[in-house]
Design a protein around this motif. Structure first.
Motif, PDB file in Angstrom:
ATOM      1  N   CYS A   5     -63.635  65.153   3.155  1.00  0.00           N
ATOM      2  CA  CYS A   5     -63.989  65.816   4.420  1.00  0.00           C
ATOM      3  C   CYS A   5     -62.778  66.582   4.954  1.00  0.00           C
ATOM      4  CB  CYS A   5     -64.458  64.802   5.457  1.00  0.00           C
ATOM      5  SG  CYS A   5     -66.084  64.115   5.128  1.00  0.00           S
ATOM      6  N   TYR A  19     -68.206  56.730   6.760  1.00  0.00           N
ATOM      7  CA  TYR A  19     -67.054  57.493   6.273  1.00  0.00           C
ATOM      8  C   TYR A  19     -66.101  56.533   5.568  1.00  0.00           C
ATOM      9  CZ  TYR A  19     -68.837  61.531   8.633  1.00  0.00           C
ATOM     10  OH  TYR A  19     -69.647  62.592   8.995  1.00  0.00           O
ATOM     11  N   THR A  25     -72.788  66.739   5.372  1.00  0.00           N
ATOM     12  CA  THR A  25     -72.736  65.879   6.561  1.00  0.00           C
ATOM     13  C   THR A  25     -72.963  66.670   7.844  1.00  0.00           C
ATOM     14  OG1 THR A  25     -70.330  66.118   6.810  1.00  0.00           O
ATOM     15  CG2 THR A  25     -71.120  64.255   5.491  1.00  0.00           C
ATOM     16  N   VAL A  85     -64.099  69.556   7.046  1.00  0.00           N
ATOM     17  CA  VAL A  85     -65.252  69.019   7.769  1.00  0.00           C
ATOM     18  C   VAL A  85     -64.728  67.891   8.659  1.00  0.00           C
ATOM     19  CG1 VAL A  85     -67.521  67.909   7.556  1.00  0.00           C
ATOM     20  CG2 VAL A  85     -66.786  69.585   5.849  1.00  0.00           C
ATOM     21  N   VAL A  90     -69.490  67.025   0.719  1.00  0.00           N
ATOM     22  CA  VAL A  90     -69.336  66.498   2.085  1.00  0.00           C
ATOM     23  C   VAL A  90     -69.838  67.484   3.136  1.00  0.00           C
ATOM     24  CG1 VAL A  90     -67.358  65.069   1.411  1.00  0.00           C
ATOM     25  CG2 VAL A  90     -66.949  67.338   2.406  1.00  0.00           C
ATOM     26  N   ASP A 129     -63.968  60.370   3.041  1.00  0.00           N
ATOM     27  CA  ASP A 129     -63.289  60.935   4.211  1.00  0.00           C
ATOM     28  C   ASP A 129     -62.171  61.895   3.795  1.00  0.00           C
ATOM     29  OD1 ASP A 129     -63.199  61.210   6.907  1.00  0.00           O
ATOM     30  OD2 ASP A 129     -61.970  59.438   7.278  1.00  0.00           O
TER      31      ASP A 129
END
Lengths: 101, 92, 56
Positions: A68, A82, A45, A73, A42, A65
């Motif tokens: 993340c 996401y 991104t 992140v 991730v 997500d």
């Protein structure tokens, strides 16, 4: 054959040159491409070089997500979907071939 | 693609994430089976116990070449042959 | 059966064993990404022309 979907699952924050090379070659050959990033993957991104792939026609990018959050992140990037592992399940289900990076 | 796929997830170094991904892959109604390669799963580690519980609750078939894991034990040779039965293999 | 092994890192003992066992009676191609000079066009063509693809 050319319209067969190539799925790319990215679990590590490495191999960017290979990922980009494969994505561009697959598009040149007429294959739609979907990428899903999870775990350390991730981090792409927020990587400007990786985000160049958003400009490639016929490429869809989604991300976990939950990963993340776990990887710290927090900023979202336009053009990336996401979602959750549901996206990954769909990607593997729909793809003719899947590469794991 | 409407057909059910058979997908194998190979659990190697990042065991917790590999198990979580294996559980998640069931969401497209594909058949998911898990291969724990070499290492013993530390079932006392919360990061592993959680996704392992998911895999167990989902009734996923789990194989390992490490008998200490307590799953269906197969050799690496058998694993190599069995992996060719799947539509997709995800080494994690 | 045509099998493509894409090597992202050097294989450990178990990975080597899996590849060795699968090589018996099958046509195995290896694409080593740890070395330079990769043709991504060829790699993509190989991905779709092989029955099974493993990314190690």
């Amino acid at each position: 054959m050319a319209d067969k979907l190539l799925g790319i699952m990215i679990t590590k924050y490495e191999n960017l040159d290979h990922i980009a090379g494969v994505v561009k070659a697959a598009r040149k050959a007429g294959h739609p491409v979907q990428l899903f990033m999870t775990d350390e993957g991730v981090k792409f991104t927020r990587d400007p070089k990786f985000l160049e792939l958003l400009k490639v026609d016929g490429v869809e990018i989604s991300v976990c997500d939950h990963s993340c959050e776990k990887q710290g992140v927090h900023e979202k990037t336009d053009g990336i979907s996401y979602g959750s592992q549901y996206n990954n399940a769909g990607l593997l289900h729909d793809s003719e071939r899947v590469l794991v990076f | 693609m409407a057909d059910t796929k058979r997908i194998a997830v190979i659990v190697r170094d990042r065991q917790s994430e590999a198990l979580r991904v294996a559980g998640g892959l069931t969401l497209a109604d594909d058949t998911i089976e898990v291969f724990v390669l070499d290492r013993k799963l530390d079932k006392t580690d919360k990061e592993i116990a959680g996704p392992l519980e998911l895999v167990t609750d989902l009734d996923l078939k789990v194989y390992s070449n490490n008998p200490e894991n307590g799953f269906t034990t197969i050799t690496v040779d058998e694993m190599a042959k069995k992996l060719l039965e799947y539509d997709l293999v995800v080494p994690y | 059966m045509k099998i493509l092994n894409i090597m992202k890192t050097a294989p450990d003992a178990s990975t080597k064993k899996i590849i060795e066992v699968q090589s018996a009676g099958n046509q195995v191609t290896t694409s080593d990404l740890t070395k330079g000079g990769i043709s991504y066009d060829k790699l993509v063509a190989d991905v779709f022309s092989h029955d099974k693809v493993f990314c190690w």
